[in-house]
Design an enzyme around this catalytic site. Structure first.
Site, PDB file in Angstrom:
ATOM      1  N   HIS A 209      42.487  40.092  52.520  1.00 46.32           N
ATOM      2  CA  HIS A 209      41.809  39.389  51.436  1.00 46.32           C
ATOM      3  C   HIS A 209      41.865  37.879  51.535  1.00 46.32           C
ATOM      4  O   HIS A 209      41.161  37.189  50.817  1.00 46.32           O
ATOM      5  CB  HIS A 209      42.424  39.795  50.088  1.00 46.32           C
ATOM      6  CG  HIS A 209      43.790  39.211  49.891  1.00 46.32           C
ATOM      7  ND1 HIS A 209      44.923  39.825  50.354  1.00 46.32           N
ATOM      8  CD2 HIS A 209      44.197  38.047  49.325  1.00 46.32           C
ATOM      9  CE1 HIS A 209      45.972  39.075  50.064  1.00 46.32           C
ATOM     10  NE2 HIS A 209      45.570  37.987  49.443  1.00 46.32           N
TER      11      HIS A 209
HETATM   12  C1  UD1 Z   1      44.741  35.139  45.321  1.00 46.19           C
HETATM   13  C2  UD1 Z   1      45.727  34.135  45.899  1.00 46.19           C
HETATM   14  C3  UD1 Z   1      46.438  34.751  47.102  1.00 46.19           C
HETATM   15  C4  UD1 Z   1      47.065  36.076  46.722  1.00 46.19           C
HETATM   16  C5  UD1 Z   1      45.981  36.982  46.151  1.00 46.19           C
HETATM   17  C6  UD1 Z   1      46.538  38.327  45.752  1.00 46.19           C
HETATM   18  C7  UD1 Z   1      45.099  31.778  45.695  1.00 46.19           C
HETATM   19  C8  UD1 Z   1      44.649  30.580  46.444  1.00 46.19           C
HETATM   20  N1  UD1 Z   1      45.077  32.929  46.381  1.00 46.19           N
HETATM   21  O1  UD1 Z   1      43.718  35.355  46.292  1.00 46.19           O
HETATM   22  O2  UD1 Z   1      47.451  33.861  47.541  1.00 46.19           O
HETATM   23  O3  UD1 Z   1      47.610  36.660  47.886  1.00 46.19           O
HETATM   24  O4  UD1 Z   1      45.384  36.355  45.004  1.00 46.19           O
HETATM   25  O5  UD1 Z   1      45.460  39.230  45.573  1.00 46.19           O
HETATM   26  O6  UD1 Z   1      45.467  31.683  44.554  1.00 46.19           O
HETATM   27  N2  UD1 Z   1      37.802  38.515  42.027  1.00 46.19           N
HETATM   28  C9  UD1 Z   1      37.255  39.581  41.331  1.00 46.19           C
HETATM   29  N3  UD1 Z   1      38.058  40.240  40.470  1.00 46.19           N
HETATM   30  C10 UD1 Z   1      39.354  39.888  40.265  1.00 46.19           C
HETATM   31  C11 UD1 Z   1      39.899  38.821  40.993  1.00 46.19           C
HETATM   32  C12 UD1 Z   1      39.106  38.148  41.870  1.00 46.19           C
HETATM   33  O7  UD1 Z   1      36.098  39.921  41.502  1.00 46.19           O
HETATM   34  O8  UD1 Z   1      40.026  40.531  39.444  1.00 46.19           O
HETATM   35  C13 UD1 Z   1      36.950  37.744  42.923  1.00 46.19           C
HETATM   36  C14 UD1 Z   1      36.881  36.292  42.481  1.00 46.19           C
HETATM   37  O9  UD1 Z   1      35.862  36.080  41.580  1.00 46.19           O
HETATM   38  C15 UD1 Z   1      36.663  35.577  43.776  1.00 46.19           C
HETATM   39  C16 UD1 Z   1      37.420  36.426  44.769  1.00 46.19           C
HETATM   40  O10 UD1 Z   1      37.564  37.714  44.195  1.00 46.19           O
HETATM   41  O11 UD1 Z   1      35.304  35.560  44.131  1.00 46.19           O
HETATM   42  C17 UD1 Z   1      38.752  35.839  45.154  1.00 46.19           C
HETATM   43  O12 UD1 Z   1      39.640  35.785  44.035  1.00 46.19           O
HETATM   44  P1  UD1 Z   1      40.709  34.593  43.888  1.00 46.19           P
HETATM   45  O13 UD1 Z   1      41.483  34.817  42.652  1.00 46.19           O
HETATM   46  O14 UD1 Z   1      40.043  33.278  44.096  1.00 46.19           O
HETATM   47  O15 UD1 Z   1      41.690  34.704  45.111  1.00 46.19           O
HETATM   48  P2  UD1 Z   1      42.302  35.953  45.874  1.00 46.19           P
HETATM   49  O16 UD1 Z   1      41.497  36.129  47.107  1.00 46.19           O
HETATM   50  O17 UD1 Z   1      42.547  37.132  44.991  1.00 46.19           O
END
Ligand code: UD1
Length: 372
Positions: A209
């Site tokens: 991820h």
């Molecule tokens: C984040 C953390 C990472 C951690 C991970 C655990 C940062 C920089 N990264 O990464 O260190 O290992 O969480 O999972 O903080 N999204 C959804 N639904 C959700 C959550 C996210 O659709 O419930 C989508 C968001 O809109 C975004 C993408 O997934 O487009 C990434 O989510 P984001 O929270 O930015 O970071 P992670 O990749 O989860």
């Protein structure tokens, strides 16, 4: 401490799955002396509510909404919201965990308001400044009043960066506390294996991820090809993180997964039951590196650096510059012997009860009013 009145409560800030898992022991130990703010960084049911359902004692007091925003907006909005929260709800300390945007926001807010800041999982470094997580770690440690380092090597790293000993405590790893409630019973393991139609040791479990792993089309295509090749001869399970899902769709790579069995993100208990019985784990996650070690399962880390170098002497293998297709195939064929070699090794994560140790230190440094 200048700024606000200090009440008896301790605020835990959490935004993502791993933070909730690794702060659960502290939340339970604090009981009604603890408050929890969820920043909303993870907002999907599978990414958040299912996690909380497995974590008794983690009762969120208040919610903020930063999910789906860009990194800078997440940090900025959460910092403002937590700052306002702290001004309205004075606490004696703020605790953040790990390296997410929510971690940094909680740290900046506590520092701005003048509330003591405790960073759990301090001193980890991958030395790869391209990763947002690395910058979040460095910045959070820089403002923390108490850096809780899981192991002595993390404390040494902090000292090399000029953090003085009075700001450092070696605590052990709070994940070990979490496993005491999250590790599956034999019945739960059997149920998880049956749900996914797999047998212990006979499948590979994959999670990817990180922005660095999934945001580049060519790199992701190469990994997908390696996973699909393994899935031609072996059962391969891939609980899919929303970030990865959206990238696979945007890059037109969903079909290329072939026989890889894709599932929605799994709740911690079910996921850990599958980890504990996997023939091989493949991941770019930080927490999964520790879990694989604690469950003594072979792990291929599909990154070129790790903030957990203590695992590089045989616990896991870093992909680095290797071709994922050959590395994945080789890891799978080495996995049975590799697993046997892990069976009796000492785990590098120190004494249990890290959460209790952290809470005792918070109480000692910033005692509740009844004991002041
Ligand atoms: C984040 C953390 C990472 C951690 C991970 C655990 C940062 C920089 N990264 O990464 O260190 O290992 O969480 O999972 O903080 N999204 C959804 N639904 C959700 C959550 C996210 O659709 O419930 C989508 C968001 O809109 C975004 C993408 O997934 O487009 C990434 O989510 P984001 O929270 O930015 O970071 P992670 O990749 O989860």
């Amino acid at each position: 401490m200048a700024g606000i009145d200090i009440s008896d409560q301790v605020l835990l800030v959490m935004g993502t799955r791993p933070e909730a898992i690794k702060l659960a022991g502290l939340a339970r130990a604090l009981g009604d002396r603890g408050r929890i703010v969820h920043t909303g960084q993870h907002y999907d049911k599978e990414m958040w509510q299912d996690v909380l359902a497995d974590l008794a004692g983690v009762d969120v007091t208040d919610h903020i909404t930063i999910g789906g925003l860009s990194r800078g907006e997440q940090i900025g909005d959460a910092t403002s919201a937590i700052t306002r929260y702290l001004l309205e709800h004075p606490v004696r300390a703020v605790v953040v965990q790990g390296d997410t945007n929510s971690t940094l926001a909680g740290g900046l807010a506590a520092s701005a308001v003048g509330v003591p800041l405790v960073h759990v999982e301090a001193g980890l470094r991958s030395h790869d400044r391209r990763m947002p997580e690395e910058l979040n770690r460095i910045l959070t440690d820089a403002v923390a009043d108490l850096c809780c380092a899981p192991i002595e090597a993390n404390a040494d790293q902090l000292r090399r960066e000029g953090v003085t000993d009075d700001r450092i405590l070696v605590t052990g790893n709070t994940l070990a506390d979490a496993l005491s409630t999250l590790a599956a019973t034999p019945d739960e393991s059997a149920a998880a294996l049956a749900t996914h139609g797999v047998r212990a040791g006979e499948y590979a479990l994959i999670t990817v991820h990180r922005a660095g792993t999934v945001d580049d089309r060519q790199a992701l295509a190469c990994l997908v090809e390696a996973f699909a090749a393994l899935a031609r001869t072996t059962t391969v399970l891939l609980p899919l993180h929303p970030r990865t899902h959206s990238r696979l769709r945007a890059f037109g790579l969903e079909e290329a997964l072939g026989n890889v069995r894709v599932t929605a993100p799994l709740a911690p208990k079910e996921f850990m039951a599958l980890e504990a019985c996997a023939g091989l784990i493949i991941s770019d996650s930080g927490g999964v590196q520790e879990e694989a070690c604690l469950f003594r399962r072979p792990l291929l880390v599909v990154r070129d650096s790790t903030e957990r170098p203590e695992l590089l002497d045989g616990w896991c293998l870093l992909l680095g510059d290797d071709d994922p297709r050959t590395a994945v195939a080789r890891a799978w064929s080495d996995a049975p012997d590799w697993a046997r070699s892990l069976a009796a090794r000492p785990i590098p994560y120190g004494a249990p009860e890290a959460s209790q140790r952290i809470l005792a230190e918070i109480d000692r440094r910033w005692p509740p009013s009844a004991t002041r």
